[in-house]
Each structure stands twice: as structure tokens, then as C-alpha cells.
Design a protein around this motif. Structure first.
Motif, mmCIF file in Angstrom:
data_model
loop_
_atom_site.group_PDB
_atom_site.id
_atom_site.type_symbol
_atom_site.label_atom_id
_atom_site.label_comp_id
_atom_site.label_asym_id
_atom_site.label_seq_id
_atom_site.Cartn_x
_atom_site.Cartn_y
_atom_site.Cartn_z
ATOM 1 N N ARG A 173 0.805 -1.226 0.000
ATOM 2 C CA ARG A 173 0.000 0.000 0.000
ATOM 3 C C ARG A 173 0.839 1.278 0.000
ATOM 4 O O ARG A 173 0.275 2.378 -0.032
ATOM 5 C CB ARG A 173 -0.968 -0.016 1.183
ATOM 6 C CG ARG A 173 -2.153 -0.937 0.975
ATOM 7 C CD ARG A 173 -2.893 -1.239 2.262
ATOM 8 N NE ARG A 173 -2.152 -2.167 3.089
ATOM 9 C CZ ARG A 173 -2.606 -2.682 4.230
ATOM 10 N NH1 ARG A 173 -3.805 -2.316 4.683
ATOM 11 N NH2 ARG A 173 -1.875 -3.553 4.919
ATOM 12 N N VAL A 174 2.141 1.141 0.033
ATOM 13 C CA VAL A 174 3.007 2.320 -0.077
ATOM 14 C C VAL A 174 3.905 2.231 -1.311
ATOM 15 O O VAL A 174 4.830 3.038 -1.465
ATOM 16 C CB VAL A 174 3.862 2.513 1.198
ATOM 17 C CG1 VAL A 174 2.972 2.711 2.415
ATOM 18 C CG2 VAL A 174 4.816 1.338 1.415
ATOM 19 N N ASP A 179 -0.005 -0.282 -5.298
ATOM 20 C CA ASP A 179 -1.210 0.383 -4.786
ATOM 21 C C ASP A 179 -0.937 1.874 -4.682
ATOM 22 O O ASP A 179 -0.726 2.416 -3.598
ATOM 23 C CB ASP A 179 -1.597 -0.175 -3.414
ATOM 24 C CG ASP A 179 -2.661 -1.245 -3.507
ATOM 25 O OD1 ASP A 179 -3.763 -0.931 -3.979
ATOM 26 O OD2 ASP A 179 -2.385 -2.400 -3.127
ATOM 27 N N SER A 180 -0.949 2.541 -5.805
ATOM 28 C CA SER A 180 -0.544 3.941 -5.850
ATOM 29 C C SER A 180 -1.490 4.873 -5.109
ATOM 30 O O SER A 180 -1.147 6.022 -4.854
ATOM 31 C CB SER A 180 -0.421 4.403 -7.310
ATOM 32 O OG SER A 180 -1.656 4.270 -7.989
ATOM 33 N N GLY A 182 -2.411 4.489 -2.014
ATOM 34 C CA GLY A 182 -1.948 4.598 -0.640
ATOM 35 C C GLY A 182 -3.072 4.622 0.380
ATOM 36 O O GLY A 182 -4.031 3.863 0.305
ATOM 37 N N LEU A 215 2.935 12.593 1.848
ATOM 38 C CA LEU A 215 3.304 11.629 0.821
ATOM 39 C C LEU A 215 4.679 11.056 1.135
ATOM 40 O O LEU A 215 5.521 11.736 1.749
ATOM 41 C CB LEU A 215 3.344 12.283 -0.557
ATOM 42 C CG LEU A 215 2.015 12.539 -1.292
ATOM 43 C CD1 LEU A 215 1.152 13.561 -0.556
ATOM 44 C CD2 LEU A 215 2.278 13.025 -2.707
ATOM 45 N N ASN A 216 4.920 9.813 0.739
ATOM 46 C CA ASN A 216 6.255 9.261 0.918
ATOM 47 C C ASN A 216 7.165 9.681 -0.238
ATOM 48 O O ASN A 216 6.736 10.424 -1.135
ATOM 49 C CB ASN A 216 6.212 7.738 1.101
ATOM 50 C CG ASN A 216 5.741 6.993 -0.143
ATOM 51 O OD1 ASN A 216 5.615 7.558 -1.238
ATOM 52 N ND2 ASN A 216 5.480 5.705 0.016
ATOM 53 N N VAL A 220 3.427 8.377 -2.858
ATOM 54 C CA VAL A 220 2.216 7.680 -2.429
ATOM 55 C C VAL A 220 1.668 8.349 -1.173
ATOM 56 O O VAL A 220 2.423 8.686 -0.249
ATOM 57 C CB VAL A 220 2.499 6.194 -2.164
ATOM 58 C CG1 VAL A 220 1.247 5.487 -1.643
ATOM 59 C CG2 VAL A 220 2.982 5.513 -3.441
ATOM 60 N N LEU A 222 0.291 8.960 2.335
ATOM 61 C CA LEU A 222 0.297 8.317 3.643
ATOM 62 C C LEU A 222 -0.785 8.877 4.558
ATOM 63 O O LEU A 222 -1.225 8.205 5.502
ATOM 64 C CB LEU A 222 1.657 8.483 4.322
ATOM 65 C CG LEU A 222 2.874 7.930 3.562
ATOM 66 C CD1 LEU A 222 4.140 8.161 4.379
ATOM 67 C CD2 LEU A 222 2.698 6.456 3.230
#
Length: 360
Positions: A173-174, A179-180, A182, A215-216, A220, A222
Motif C-alpha cells: 500500500r506504499v 497500490d498507488s 496509498g 506523501l512518501n 504515495v 500516507l
């Protein structure tokens, strides 16, 4: 004579598939029939650890599950980026489809999945388990009561958990290629669906993402939030996050009443779930308390909410198989609206938090 169960195949050995394997076993009209993984050894291990009967079929590919003529329905817990390919193929193989949420990366992908389901006469449902808990129906009774709740004015939904460092580095999920969406897809899906549920699935006019999403390094999401506005003046807000303590709240406020629920996605207890309802409340004469006090409601269930979901899905599939009924269109309609709002939130973030108009 025992009722013939709906035979499920599972594509992949994701962690959430453990929960659904148990739910399929608990559902009185469903059975674990097959599991497929890209690794045959992994599929064997998964089946051995998750209650598959000795007669279950173990396959070393997803295709093999879909090619098995005895599989009635498939549960797909694969990363969102793989949903379009495998959901469409499952529908083309005439397999009824229980698809983990978020169902697609965008509404265009979702429409392609539904087109395949409709063309092949298969039932579609997403994996939003909370929708099938009997508590949800009881809460809806309160929201629909014009004397106790009145007209809906505002909804706030919050979904978060504090992810571990390992999750934030390695979970699908990240990862932008898996899984863009997130946290917006993994948790915001629930928030959006709960808001639409409270609003009787009337789409908002505009969606405006809140400033300050996290975002990371790969871009993505968070954590993020958004506001929704309806033409009649209703409003809502939500926040979803992988960075905050476990919180799963809905607050719905009407002209005459207020609903509070603090564990809507996963109840505190499997067999009992509660909510509070306040109606025409005010202060005592000396403003030292409330009157009348909010009422507390506990709803019990013989089956976990995920088993209730599997049972409902299996009931719809049996109706199609045994009576020639058409697939239930309620679920695709609900899910598409959720995807539309999710897409609008993402677009608003990308446009610098500008309001985005919702279209059909």
C-alpha cells in the motif's frame, strides 16, 4: 438434503485472504474450494494454515483457479494495480467476483470491470465488510427517522492506524507500482463510502482536498483529508492516515439528532457492536449536563461481519445459478460512486487543492 454451497476460489495469499478464508468457512452457504498463487508451495502452505479441506484444489497460478469449472466465485485480494486484469479475466471465465477494495485505480478501470461482469452475467461486490454488519442496518434506521434524526446536515469520518516502520517501507500500500492510491485507497475508501452511505448515496457537487497531505518519497499518499459539498447545503469531511493511532469514527449530524460510532470498519468485538444516538438533545436548566442523554445501542450477530458479507454475496450467486436471476446492481452502483469521489479527491490534491466537480 444439504444445501449445495457456493464454491470459492482465492487468487493470491495476501494477509486479508486469511480473514476471508475463515469467513467463507463460517458462511453456511459457502465453501473453500481452491486457492492459487504464483508459487505452488506458497498456495499449499496457505491452504494448510487457513482451514482448507483436504479436497481443496491447490494451484500454482491464478489462471488455473479461473480455469477450474467447479469454481463458482473468486475472491481477489491482489494489489489494486492488478485488479483490472484479473477481475476482467475472472468475469470472462464466468466467475462471480468478490473484489477487495479499493476496486480500481480510477473509475475508468472500474467501468471496464463492470462491463465485463455485465457482459458475462456475474455478480460483483467489493470487500467492504462493515456494510454487512447488522449494526449498519440499525444505524441506518436511525438516520432515516425524520422524527428522531431529521435531515442530514454534516458527516465526519476518520480512518487511521499507526503503521510500523516496516509497513511504511515495504507494504504494497506504499508502493506506487502496486497500490498507488496509498492511504486514500486503503483507508479513505471506507471514509468516502461511509459518508455516501449516510447521504443515501447522493453524490456531492464538489470535492475539495484539504491542504497538508503527507506523501512518501515515491509520491504515495500516507495521510490526507477532504471536504465534500452538496447542492442542498450538506457538507462532510474525512481524514485517513497510516500515521495516526487506530481510529475508525463516523459522526453524522442531523437537524434533530446525532449518530456516533467509534469502530465502524472493524468493531471492537466480533459478535457485538455499539453506537450512540442523540435526539433533540439540549442542556439542563443550569447547563450542567445534557437532556435527554444519548442512548447507547448494542447490536449482536451470530456471524462476523466478513462472514455476513460472504453469506450475502453467496446468496446472490445462488439466486443467479439456481433461479436464473440477474445480478444485483445495488453494489456496483454504490461502489462506482465511491470510486468517483475518491478520484475527485486525488484530482483535487494534484490540482493544488482546487474544488473538483463531481460528474457521473
Amino acid at each position: 438434503m444439504a444445501e449445495t454451497p457456493i464454491r470459492f476460489g482465492i487468487l493470491g495469499c495476501a494477509t486479508i485472504a486469511r480473514k476471508l478464508s475463515r469467513a467463507i468457512t463460517l458462511s453456511p452457504i459457502s465453501s473453500l474450494y481452491a486457492v492459487g498463487s504464483r508459487s505452488l508451495d506458497k498456495a499449499k502452505k496457505f491452504a494448510a494454515e487457513n482451514g482448507f479441506p483436504p479436497s481443496a484444489k491447490i494451484y500454482g497460478s491464478y489462471e488455473a483457479v479461473l480455469d477450474d469449472p467447479n469454481v463458482d466465485a473468486v475472491y481477489i485480494p491482489l494489489p489494486t494495480s492488478l485488479h483490472l486484469k484479473w477481475a476482467v479475466l475472472a468475469a470472462e471465465k464466468k466467475k462471480h467476483l468478490l473484489l477487495e477494495k479499493p476496486v480500481a485505480l480510477n473509475v475508468a478501470e472500474f467501468d471496464r470491470i463492470i462491463e465485463a461482469c455485465e457482459a458475462n452475467g456475474v455478480q460483483f461486490m467489493d470487500g467492504s465488510m462493515w456494510m454487512h454488519h447488522p449494526r449498519t442496518a440499525k444505524m441506518k434506521e436511525f438516520l432515516s427517522d425524520s422524527k428522531r434524526f431529521g435531515q442530514l446536515k454534516m458527516v465526519h469520518s476518520f480512518s487511521s492506524f499507526a503503521a510500523s516502520d516496516d509497513f511504511l517501507k515495504n507494504d504494497i500500500r506504499v508502493k506506487p507500482d502496486l497500490d498507488s492510491l496509498g492511504a486514500l485507497g486503503g483507508l479513505g475508501w471506507y471514509c468516502i463510502s461511509s459518508i455516501l452511505w449516510a447521504a443515501d448515496y447522493e453524490l456531492p457537487k464538489t470535492v475539495t482536498a484539504l491542504r497538508g497531505p503527507v506523501l512518501n518519497e515515491a509520491g504515495v499518499i500516507l495521510a490526507c483529508g477532504s471536504s465534500l459539498q452538496w447542492e442542498d447545503g450538506k457538507t462532510s469531511t474525512f481524514h485517513c492516515s497510516f500515521l495516526s493511532n487506530l481510529t475508525l469514527d463516523i459522526t453524522a449530524i442531523g437537524t434533530k439528532g446525532t449518530l456516533h460510532v467509534h469502530d465502524f470498519i472493524v468493531p471492537h468485538q466480533e459478535r457485538a457492536a455499539s453506537f450512540s444516538a442523540a435526539s433533540q438533545t439540549g442542556f439542563t436548566e443550569l447547563v450542567s449536563g445534557w437532556v435527554p442523554l444519548p442512548s447507547q445501542h448494542v447490536v449482536t450477530t451470530d456471524l462476523s461481519q466478513e462472514a455476513c458479507m460472504v453469506r450475502e454475496f453467496s446468496r446472490l450467486v445462488k439466486r443467479i445459478k439456481e433461479s436464473g436471476s440477474k445480478p444485483e446492481t445495488k453494489w456496483p452502483s454504490i461502489i462506482r460512486k465511491t470510486q468517483l469521489v475518491l478520484d475527485a479527491v486525488k484530482e483535487s490534491i494534484e490540482k493544488g487543492f482546487e474544488p473538483v466537480q463531481i460528474g457521473d
